[in-house]
Each structure stands twice: as C-alpha cells, then as structure tokens.
Design a protein around this motif. Structure first.
Motif, PDB file in Angstrom:
ATOM      1  N   GLN A  95       0.831  -1.204   0.000  1.00  9.62           N
ATOM      2  CA  GLN A  95       0.000   0.000   0.000  1.00  9.62           C
ATOM      3  C   GLN A  95       0.864   1.252   0.000  1.00  9.62           C
ATOM      4  N   GLU A  96       1.945   1.205   0.789  1.00 10.78           N
ATOM      5  CA  GLU A  96       2.862   2.347   0.815  1.00 10.78           C
ATOM      6  C   GLU A  96       3.483   2.570  -0.557  1.00 10.78           C
ATOM      7  N   ASP A  97       3.890   1.461  -1.204  1.00  6.72           N
ATOM      8  CA  ASP A  97       4.465   1.570  -2.550  1.00  6.72           C
ATOM      9  C   ASP A  97       3.440   2.140  -3.528  1.00  6.72           C
ATOM     10  N   ALA A  98       2.187   1.656  -3.402  1.00  4.73           N
ATOM     11  CA  ALA A  98       1.135   2.140  -4.299  1.00  4.73           C
ATOM     12  C   ALA A  98       0.883   3.631  -4.091  1.00  4.73           C
ATOM     13  N   ASP A  99       0.820   4.047  -2.825  1.00  4.78           N
ATOM     14  CA  ASP A  99       0.603   5.471  -2.531  1.00  4.78           C
ATOM     15  C   ASP A  99       1.746   6.319  -3.082  1.00  4.78           C
ATOM     16  N   ARG A 100       2.975   5.813  -2.906  1.00  2.00           N
ATOM     17  CA  ARG A 100       4.124   6.563  -3.402  1.00  2.00           C
ATOM     18  C   ARG A 100       4.104   6.647  -4.927  1.00  2.00           C
ATOM     19  N   ALA A 101       3.752   5.503  -5.580  1.00  2.00           N
ATOM     20  CA  ALA A 101       3.701   5.494  -7.041  1.00  2.00           C
ATOM     21  C   ALA A 101       2.618   6.437  -7.566  1.00  2.00           C
ATOM     22  N   ILE A 102       1.460   6.455  -6.884  1.00  2.00           N
ATOM     23  CA  ILE A 102       0.384   7.356  -7.289  1.00  2.00           C
ATOM     24  C   ILE A 102       0.831   8.811  -7.149  1.00  2.00           C
ATOM     25  N   ALA A 103       1.475   9.113  -6.008  1.00  2.00           N
ATOM     26  CA  ALA A 103       1.940  10.489  -5.786  1.00  2.00           C
ATOM     27  C   ALA A 103       2.949  10.902  -6.851  1.00  2.00           C
ATOM     28  N   GLU A 104       3.887   9.990  -7.150  1.00  2.00           N
ATOM     29  CA  GLU A 104       4.883  10.300  -8.182  1.00  2.00           C
ATOM     30  C   GLU A 104       4.213  10.466  -9.544  1.00  2.00           C
ATOM     31  N   GLY A 105       3.253   9.577  -9.835  1.00  2.00           N
ATOM     32  CA  GLY A 105       2.556   9.662 -11.114  1.00  2.00           C
ATOM     33  C   GLY A 105       1.779  10.947 -11.263  1.00  2.00           C
ATOM     34  N   VAL A 106       1.066  11.328 -10.198  1.00  2.00           N
ATOM     35  CA  VAL A 106       0.299  12.581 -10.235  1.00  2.00           C
ATOM     36  C   VAL A 106       1.238  13.770 -10.434  1.00  2.00           C
ATOM     37  N   GLN A 107       2.380  13.737  -9.739  1.00  2.00           N
ATOM     38  CA  GLN A 107       3.341  14.828  -9.867  1.00  2.00           C
ATOM     39  C   GLN A 107       3.877  14.921 -11.292  1.00  2.00           C
ATOM     40  N   VAL A 108       4.215  13.761 -11.873  1.00  2.00           N
ATOM     41  CA  VAL A 108       4.764  13.746 -13.229  1.00  2.00           C
ATOM     42  C   VAL A 108       3.728  14.231 -14.231  1.00  2.00           C
ATOM     43  N   PHE A 109       2.506  13.698 -14.158  1.00  2.00           N
ATOM     44  CA  PHE A 109       1.491  14.083 -15.131  1.00  2.00           C
ATOM     45  C   PHE A 109       1.056  15.537 -14.945  1.00  2.00           C
ATOM     46  N   THR A 110       1.064  16.019 -13.717  1.00  2.00           N
ATOM     47  CA  THR A 110       0.769  17.439 -13.502  1.00  2.00           C
ATOM     48  C   THR A 110       1.828  18.305 -14.172  1.00  2.00           C
ATOM     49  N   SER A 111       3.100  17.893 -14.009  1.00  2.00           N
ATOM     50  CA  SER A 111       4.188  18.632 -14.654  1.00  2.00           C
ATOM     51  C   SER A 111       4.063  18.579 -16.167  1.00  2.00           C
ATOM     52  N   LEU A 112       3.731  17.372 -16.693  1.00  2.00           N
ATOM     53  CA  LEU A 112       3.578  17.236 -18.145  1.00  2.00           C
ATOM     54  C   LEU A 112       2.417  18.092 -18.653  1.00  2.00           C
ATOM     55  N   LYS A 113       1.333  18.095 -17.903  1.00  2.00           N
ATOM     56  CA  LYS A 113       0.170  18.895 -18.289  1.00  2.00           C
ATOM     57  C   LYS A 113       0.534  20.377 -18.338  1.00  2.00           C
ATOM     58  N   GLU A 114       1.294  20.827 -17.321  1.00  2.00           N
ATOM     59  CA  GLU A 114       1.712  22.225 -17.291  1.00  2.00           C
ATOM     60  C   GLU A 114       2.607  22.548 -18.476  1.00  2.00           C
ATOM     61  N   ARG A 115       3.500  21.604 -18.824  1.00  2.00           N
ATOM     62  CA  ARG A 115       4.399  21.830 -19.965  1.00  2.00           C
ATOM     63  C   ARG A 115       3.612  21.885 -21.267  1.00  2.00           C
ATOM     64  N   VAL A 116       2.629  20.998 -21.408  1.00  2.00           N
ATOM     65  CA  VAL A 116       1.805  21.013 -22.624  1.00  2.00           C
ATOM     66  C   VAL A 116       1.039  22.330 -22.725  1.00  2.00           C
ATOM     67  N   GLU A 117       0.448  22.742 -21.617  1.00  2.00           N
ATOM     68  CA  GLU A 117      -0.309  24.001 -21.632  1.00  2.00           C
ATOM     69  C   GLU A 117       0.606  25.187 -21.920  1.00  2.00           C
ATOM     70  N   ARG A 118       1.829  25.156 -21.325  1.00  2.00           N
ATOM     71  CA  ARG A 118       2.772  26.234 -21.578  1.00  2.00           C
ATOM     72  C   ARG A 118       3.213  26.235 -23.041  1.00  2.00           C
ATOM     73  N   GLY A 119       3.459  25.044 -23.603  1.00  2.00           N
ATOM     74  CA  GLY A 119       3.837  24.937 -25.013  1.00  2.00           C
ATOM     75  C   GLY A 119       2.743  25.419 -25.929  1.00  2.00           C
ATOM     76  N   GLN A 120       1.494  25.087 -25.578  1.00  2.00           N
ATOM     77  CA  GLN A 120       0.354  25.545 -26.377  1.00  2.00           C
ATOM     78  C   GLN A 120       0.243  27.070 -26.337  1.00  2.00           C
ATOM     79  N   ALA A 121       0.429  27.629 -25.139  1.00  2.00           N
ATOM     80  CA  ALA A 121       0.347  29.105 -25.016  1.00  2.00           C
ATOM     81  C   ALA A 121       1.456  29.778 -25.815  1.00  2.00           C
ATOM     82  N   GLU A 122       2.683  29.201 -25.757  1.00  2.00           N
ATOM     83  CA  GLU A 122       3.790  29.776 -26.518  1.00  2.00           C
ATOM     84  C   GLU A 122       3.541  29.682 -28.019  1.00  2.00           C
ATOM     85  N   LEU A 123       2.947  28.559 -28.473  1.00  2.00           N
ATOM     86  CA  LEU A 123       2.628  28.389 -29.888  1.00  2.00           C
ATOM     87  C   LEU A 123       1.621  29.463 -30.332  1.00  2.00           C
TER      88      LEU A 123
END
Length: 550
Positions: free
Chosen positions: A229-257
């Motif tokens: 469960q601890e591993d799952a929670d950590r993986a979820i947290a890491e995944g959310v952090q990564v996808f949030t960062s990716l989403k921000e980068r995509v949105e920033r790239g779209q705005a720059e375009l």
C-alpha cells in the motif's frame, strides 16, 4: 512491593509459540518470553535465528537460560489457579443436562466429580470421599466423570476392559487375553493410553506449530500488504506529480505556440496598415493635383490656361511609390507547430530520463549475486575462476562431460542461481564487444538442439549483432533504436508481474521490456558472448557489482 498484589491474567504468562502457560521461561535480548523447548525447536527448524515476534535477527544462536524470576511468577500463578479451581470445585452443584450425575445420590442428583473404572460408578464430592480415604479404595482408578460405564465392561466375560489387543485393534478383558486373544499382541490399557497420549501430544505440538507458523505468515502478509500500500501510494503520488508537470508543460507549449502565431499575424497586420497609410497619403496628394487639373481644364481664358499648364508641368509631380511589386503576403506558419511539438518532445524526453533513472534506482535494490554455472557452459567457452566472466576463446573444443545441463550446439552458459518467485536484478558489462545476447531462460529449454530465441521457446533476451544492430528477441524480433551503445546492461525480472526489462545502466535508459509474460518454471540468467570472430569480439561478458546510479 505493591506489585505483588497486582492482579495477573493468564495472557501475561502465555508462550506466543505454543500459546500455553510458560514452561522453563527464557527471555531473548529483544525482551520477548518463550518456553525454552518451544524456542529451541523453532530455531532448530529455521535457517536464521530470528525472534518469532519482532523478527530481530541474531548473528549467532543465543544461549538462553531460564529466567528464574519469571519462572517463580509462573509457578505462583499456577498454584493460584489450582487453588481457585479447587475452591470452586468444592462447592456442591446439582447435575445439569449433559453433565454426568452421581450414581449414588438419591432424590436430587448432584454433579459427579469422578468415575471409578473398578466400581463402574460415578461419584459426587460427598460419595467420592471413601475413595480418597479408604486404603482399599485408594487403589481404584479414578477418571473425570463419564457416562455409560457399562460400555467399559467386556460383554462376553463381564470383566473390565483392561487390555488393548494390538493385533485386532480392540479392547479386551483379562479372560479375553487367555482365551480368544491368547496368540495376539496386547498391552495394558494404561500403556496404550500413554503411547497414544504421547502421539496426541506430538500431533498437538505439530498442529500448534502449524497454527503458529500460519499466524506468523498472516503477520508477514499483513506487513507485505502494508508495504504494498505504501508503494502504491508513493507510485500514485509520483505519477500525479509527473502528469501534472507534463500537463503544465503542454499548456505552456500551447500558449507559446499561440503567442508565436499571434505575433507573426500582428507583424503582418502592422506592415499592411503602414502600406495602407502610405497609399492613402499618395491618394490624397493625387486627388489634390487632379482637382487643380480639373479646375484648369474648365478655364476659357486661352492665355491663362497656357500659362498655368506651363507652370503645372514645370513643378515636380507628387512623390509616389511604384506599387507594382509591393504586396503583403500572409505569414507562413509552416513548421511552427512542429517546432513547438519538438520542444515539447525534448522536454518529455528529459522527464522520461528522470523517470527511468528513478526506476533504475528502485530495481537495483533487488540486486542478486549471480555466478556462471560451469556445468551448463558450452565446451568452447572460457569461464573465469570466480564465475563472473565468460568469452569464446576461439580455441579447440575442450573435452568435457556431455551432461544433460550442458549446451552443446550454441556457446551459451546459464547462471547457477535460479528464481521461481519475487524480483531480481543483475548487471553485465558488454564493453568492447561487437556481438552478445543476454537475458533469462526457463529451466526446460533445449540444451542440445537448434534453438530460437523467443519467449515461446523459453528465452527473454536482447541481442547485439554486427556491432550496432540491437534486437529484442520477440516473435517476430523487434529492431531497437538506441541513442547510445550500452557499455553495461542491467536485467530486471518481476516473476509474478511477468516483466523482463533491460537497461542501459550508464545512460540510465530503458532498452526494452517484455511484458505480460507467463512464468511457470524456474528462471536462470542467460549469457551468450557470441563467437570470438578472430579477436574482434574477444572481450568477455562480465557480471558486475551493482552500484546505484547517480
């Protein structure tokens, strides 16, 4: 000294292994108490010396001695419990349903305390007194009260059943032993009783040990589930952090375009407005000249018209631009989106590299010590004395026993260690080689015939050939495009998850993953250094110590 009056419960004096009151109690250095016999038998059946409760490991087997203070406390507890039981049993109780009544009582039947196997009568406390005081009756055998004492008599000779016939596995009386069973093997009931009781004691101990092992297994599974469960929670947290960062980068790239396109459009619009203003100015000047010409053309004064025309012609014409080649083409947006996506791809690649590096650090925690098995090695292979290096010596075949485990057609060698559960990881240096193949193989692979490197045939491998062509040996094979040539390859297997992954350790990059595998046999590390090729491929495969990536 006030603690002497502290009420003690039985739970305080129970051994966690046999779940009975402690006998010869001993205390481990971690502070837990066990029966001396229980902990001794527990360690006799295990390879490691661990505390069964807290799992603390001892480097050497502890020399445990009886805890005298605790032993005295347990003794006092036993005496107190016996006194409590004795005092409670002294109270006369009326026989209840399903309880054995006294056979002597008339009227109200009291609860029997004992049954006599000689008299074949059950007695309450009052009527039992003669059996406890009279010298003749003291020799009678008393047992806990039972019903149907008549069933303990031989129906044929009307004598007590005092013997056990081992031949017929039945109970007999003394007359039976000299008549019907005289040639049989028989023993006194007490002897058979003690033997069976001893066997029951062993069975009970075995069952108790099984129960304890399962309770310990439950605790182990619970701990594993908690870790999962601890591993799952950590993986979820890491995944959310990564996808949030990716989403921000995509949105920033779209705005720059969008901003880039708008800036181009604004520049084109400004240029068009400047041209329009200039054209309007020229139009204004031309209209002014046209008015002058128009007014002059209406004059009927001959001399004035000629003089005015002459004056008009000598003046410079309005300054105008040649607009023939002037245009405002629409901005070109070709490549704008592509460049924006390429930048996003570069950002994603950087993020992916971070993820792979973190993943590699995690799998390296499952590193195992792998050595080469000489009994499986093809005779042409040269193995180092420590079992960590192998290469094709390009020399004449050695004479080795052709045992069933040995590869005789391909220059292959397996690891000595096998794995049938869990996760494991090892690293192999491939520096200086032009061909090699690595991975894992199941136990039942063919050692003597033609083989095909594919999961269907029991191989999960990656292959380098011709110096720079990498393949994942699937069916069909998968060509791999790697940014750099690996110098050290990491191999990770998750048996239950059906995963085999290969990593470029130095670049912290994923080479390839076999997913959805179904493992049902032991897996062995697989090594093929490939042919020497006249010295071009003479470098050995080297099983390397695992060091965490930076």
């Amino acid at each position: 000294m006030a603690a002497a009056n502290y009420p003690r419960s039985e739970d305080q004096f129970l051994c966690s292994l046999c779940l009975d009151v402690l006998t010869d109690p001993v205390t481990t250095s971690c502070g837990h108490n066990f029966c001396k016999t229980c902990i001794t038998e527990h360690w006799n059946t295990n390879d490691r010396f661990l505390c069964p409760l807290c799992k603390e490991a001892f480097t050497t087997r502890p020399d445990l001695r009886v805890n005298t203070l605790l032993s005295e406390m347990v003794s006092q507890f036993r005496q107190s419990a016996q006194q409590d039981a004795s005092s409670s049993s002294s109270e006369q109780q009326v026989s209840k349903p399903r309880e054995v009544p006294c056979d002597v009582c008339t009227g109200t039947k009291l609860k029997a305390l004992k049954s006599c196997l000689v008299c074949l009568v059950s007695y309450c406390e009052t009527h039992l007194e003669p059996h406890l005081t009279a010298s003749g009756l003291k020799r009678h055998q008393l047992i806990d009260p039972v019903e149907n004492l008549d069933s303990r008599m031989c129906t044929k000779h009307d004598k007590p059943l005092e013997l056990f016939c081992k031949t017929d596995q039945t109970y007999i009386c003394v007359l039976c032993s000299v008549l019907d069973h005289k040639t049989h093997e028989f023993v006194p009931l007490k002897e058979e009783y003690e033997g069976q009781k001893a066997e029951l004691g062993k069975t009970e101990a075995e069952i108790q040990q099984m129960i304890q092992k399962r309770r310990l297994k439950i605790e182990e599974i619970k701990r594993s589930a908690d870790l999962s469960q601890e591993d799952a929670d950590r993986a979820i947290a890491e995944g959310v952090q990564v996808f949030t960062s990716l989403k921000e980068r995509v949105e920033r790239g779209q705005a720059e375009l969008i901003n880039t396109i708008k800036e181009k459009q604004e520049r084109a619009e400004k240029q068009a407005q400047a041209f329009i203003r200039e054209l309007e100015q020229e139009i204004s000047e031309l209209m002014k000249r046209r008015t002058e010409v128009e007014q002059l053309s209406r004059s009927e004064d001959h001399l004035n018209l000629l003089q005015s025309v002459q004056t008009l012609n000598t003046n410079q014409p309005p300054a105008t631009r040649d607009w023939t080649e002037v245009s405002v083409p629409p901005p070109s947006y070709e490549g704008t989106v592509r460049r924006a996506v390429a930048q996003l791809e570069e950002d994603l690649s950087k993020e992916m590299k971070k993820l792979i590096k973190a993943e590699l650090r995690r799998v390296q925690k499952f590193a195992v010590d792998v050595t080469l098995d000489p009994d499986t090695a093809h005779p042409d292979l040269i193995l180092s004395d420590d079992g960590k290096q192998v290469n094709d010596g390009d020399v004449k075949r050695k004479k080795l026993p052709d045992n069933p485990e040995r590869f005789s057609k391909y220059i292959i060698v397996l690891g000595e260690q096998s794995f049938s559960s869990g996760r494991f990881y090892f690293e192999v240096q491939v520096k200086g080689k032009t061909e090699w193949s690595l991975g894992v193989a199941r136990e039942s692979i063919s050692r003597k015939e033609n083989i095909r490197l594919s999961p269907e045939d029991g191989y999960w491998t990656v292959w380098l050939r011709n110096g720079n062509e990498y393949e994942a040996c699937e069916n069909p094979s998968v060509l791999l495009s790697l940014r750099s040539q690996p110098q050290k390859v990491g191999v990770f297997v998750d048996y239950e998850d059906g995963l085999v992954s290969f990593y470029d350790v130095d670049a912290a990059a994923l080479i390839y993953s076999f997913t959805g595998c179904s493992f049902t046999e032991k897996l062995f590390p697989y090594f093929n250094p490939c042919l020497n090729d006249g010295g071009k491929n003479s470098a050995p495969l080297i099983i390397s110590p695992v060091h965490a990536v930076d």
